[in-house]
Design a protein around this motif. Sequence first.
Motif, PDB file in Angstrom:
ATOM      1  N   LYS A  16       0.838  -1.205   0.000  1.00  0.00           N
ATOM      2  CA  LYS A  16       0.000   0.000   0.000  1.00  0.00           C
ATOM      3  C   LYS A  16       0.872   1.255   0.000  1.00  0.00           C
ATOM      4  CE  LYS A  16      -2.165  -1.376   3.776  1.00  0.00           C
ATOM      5  NZ  LYS A  16      -1.840  -2.806   3.851  1.00  0.00           N
ATOM      6  N   THR A  17       1.791   1.324   0.964  1.00  0.00           N
ATOM      7  CA  THR A  17       2.627   2.511   1.098  1.00  0.00           C
ATOM      8  C   THR A  17       3.545   2.663  -0.108  1.00  0.00           C
ATOM      9  OG1 THR A  17       2.551   2.323   3.500  1.00  0.00           O
ATOM     10  CG2 THR A  17       4.356   3.620   2.565  1.00  0.00           C
ATOM     11  N   ASP A  40      -1.756   6.299   8.214  1.00  0.00           N
ATOM     12  CA  ASP A  40      -1.328   5.135   8.969  1.00  0.00           C
ATOM     13  C   ASP A  40      -0.484   5.598  10.150  1.00  0.00           C
ATOM     14  OD1 ASP A  40       0.208   1.955   8.001  1.00  0.00           O
ATOM     15  OD2 ASP A  40      -0.217   2.802   9.962  1.00  0.00           O
ATOM     16  N   ASN A  44       4.692   5.304   7.637  1.00  0.00           N
ATOM     17  CA  ASN A  44       5.668   4.829   6.659  1.00  0.00           C
ATOM     18  C   ASN A  44       5.731   5.731   5.428  1.00  0.00           C
ATOM     19  OD1 ASN A  44       5.171   1.250   7.220  1.00  0.00           O
ATOM     20  ND2 ASN A  44       6.524   2.686   8.239  1.00  0.00           N
ATOM     21  N   ASP A 125      -2.819   6.904   1.900  1.00  0.00           N
ATOM     22  CA  ASP A 125      -2.233   5.634   2.301  1.00  0.00           C
ATOM     23  C   ASP A 125      -2.923   5.149   3.577  1.00  0.00           C
ATOM     24  OD1 ASP A 125       0.956   4.489   3.632  1.00  0.00           O
ATOM     25  OD2 ASP A 125      -0.572   3.404   2.494  1.00  0.00           O
TER      26      ASP A 125
HETATM   27 MG   LIG Z   1       1.817   0.815   4.698  1.00  0.00          MG
END
Ligand SMILES: [Mg+2]
Lengths: 256, 256
Positions: A16-17, A40, A44, A125
């Motif tokens: 995802k990131t 998040d 990250n 994110d």
């Molecule tokens: Mg992530």
Amino acid sequence: MARVYAFANQKGGVGKTTSAVNLADALAMRRQRTLLIDLDPQANATSSLGFDKQTVPASVYQVLLHDTPLRDVVQLTDRVHLDLAPSSPTLASAEVELVPQIGREYRLREALAPARDGYDYILIDCPPSLGLLTVNALAAADGVIIPVQCEYLPLEGLAMLMQTIDLAKRRLNPGLTVHGVVMTMYDGRTNLAQQVVAEVRQHFGGQLFSTIIPRNVRLSEAPSFGRTIFQYAPASPGGVAYSHLADELLARDGVV
Amino acid sequence: MARVYAFANQKGGVGKTTSAVNLADALAMRRQRTLLIDLDPQANATSSLGFDKQTVPASVYQVLLHDTPLRDVVQLTDRVHLDLAPSSPTLASAEVELVPQIGREYRLREALAPARDGYDYILIDCPPSLGLLTVNALAAADGVIIPVQCEYLPLEGLAMLMQTIDLAKRRLNPGLTVHGVVMTMYDGRTNLAQQVVAEVRQHFGGQLFSTIIPRNVRLSEAPSFGRTIFQYAPASPGGVAYSHLADELLARDGVV
Ligand SMILES: [Mg+2]
Ligand SMILES: Nc1ncnc2c1ncn2[C@@H]1O[C@H](COP(=O)(O)OP(=O)(O)OP(=O)(O)O)[C@@H](O)[C@H]1O
Ligand SMILES: Nc1ncnc2c1ncn2[C@@H]1O[C@H](COP(=O)(O)OP(=O)(O)OP(=O)(O)O)[C@@H](O)[C@H]1O
Ligand SMILES: [Mg+2]
């Protein structure tokens, strides 16, 4: 009017990131004014762009819990056309603190409204869960981009994710769509990866991006230098793949 | 009296489930009566042992929210000495439903108390977050086993995890320790992996298990057949590594 996409999948470690950060940079390089929102608590995306989550002056936590305007937490990055709304460890308590708040699912959507005119793309994110932070992203977004690692356990979680997206569409955001599914960490030498891609293609059809992101160590090295793949190793297989994915996304959006 | 270990790390995809499932089976093969508790709404540990999370009669959700005794949800597996307390998708709402409950952090600890005499080991697979499910595991456990993927972003999250463990130790469970840190998905060909291992060893010293789990596709294939690595490919690098890790854990616990 910005297009808003949430990168969501409750399965952990699926990319995802890595996808949000590198797509955000690729879009900025193509002169699309882009805002990356790090929702998040691990922060990250924030550290992948070279920021220190412990020392950012303000984060999305204040936006969600204290009604701070989004533009007051946005940081400029070293890339023209790329801004960041950073996360911080305080965001970890947002999931619980939001529970009793009225309109708790719409905090991010409300905060984004005044910012949409200033950007072409807003990418969010999400953390690896389907709690109130991800629900806020689903309520705020036009579409969801689902990274899927080419392995079995990540495949299993898709049904649950689709149920949550359907629920968010019905109850919070009727315009929400699955904008695309992107296969990540593909290792063509294994049968498993080929089987997983075939299975996802069968399920999602045209929603699956034709660009497949290969497993490429350069992608996991870049964040340790606070650089995107385009700053660190643009000609690597990972850099080339995310560049193609950005072109495919723009074509899908009719942006030439 | 069972030893209770929680496999925790809020970073997603670092090998919590893979480690909990394969260690549980390795301990069972060494005649240790073992209970694996799946505390993740994704129910990956449940499906890795061949169960269908949609059709299990009862899950840990009932244990945490309806005071159902743990023994009423435990399922026998096809392995002697290995039992499973399954998860189910309903567990996803437990994080929010537990918030107003009195003694909400101790639900699992209370449920485990009567079960501890019937097992030698109780392993708990945690979700990728530091919410009330993971906090319940930290309050119930004797020790935490922390899987760390040999990459940069997972390394970043360790400080946050350690803060949460310290908090749980101070406020909920004074006996809680970091029982071990296990490096996972190690690819010796990359400098990054070697650097990460060196960095973790510097931080954790003797808490780091000397057994390092290599990246091995057999480990990601096994769950698609509902089998552990020892049932699917015991002689694979992944099978050999988890076998060594089990021996190291038993030695650390003084079980010969
Ligand atoms: Mg992530
Ligand atoms: N295509 C790729 N090739 C190799 N490594 C990758 C690739 N994509 C991501 N990674 C690495 O794999 C790990 C997981 O990726 P990432 O952190 O982006 O996933 P995530 O879904 O955001 O995780 P989380 O669920 O914790 O938020 C990271 O260490 C990242 O650097
Ligand atoms: N040593 C390994 N070599 C290759 N693949 C692995 C290894 N360990 C785990 N995997 C695979 O990597 C993925 C992530 O592992 P796993 O699901 O165990 O992590 P997790 O920390 O439990 O994830 P989550 O945060 O979503 O709970 C899975 O597809 C798994 O099969
Ligand atoms: Mg898991």
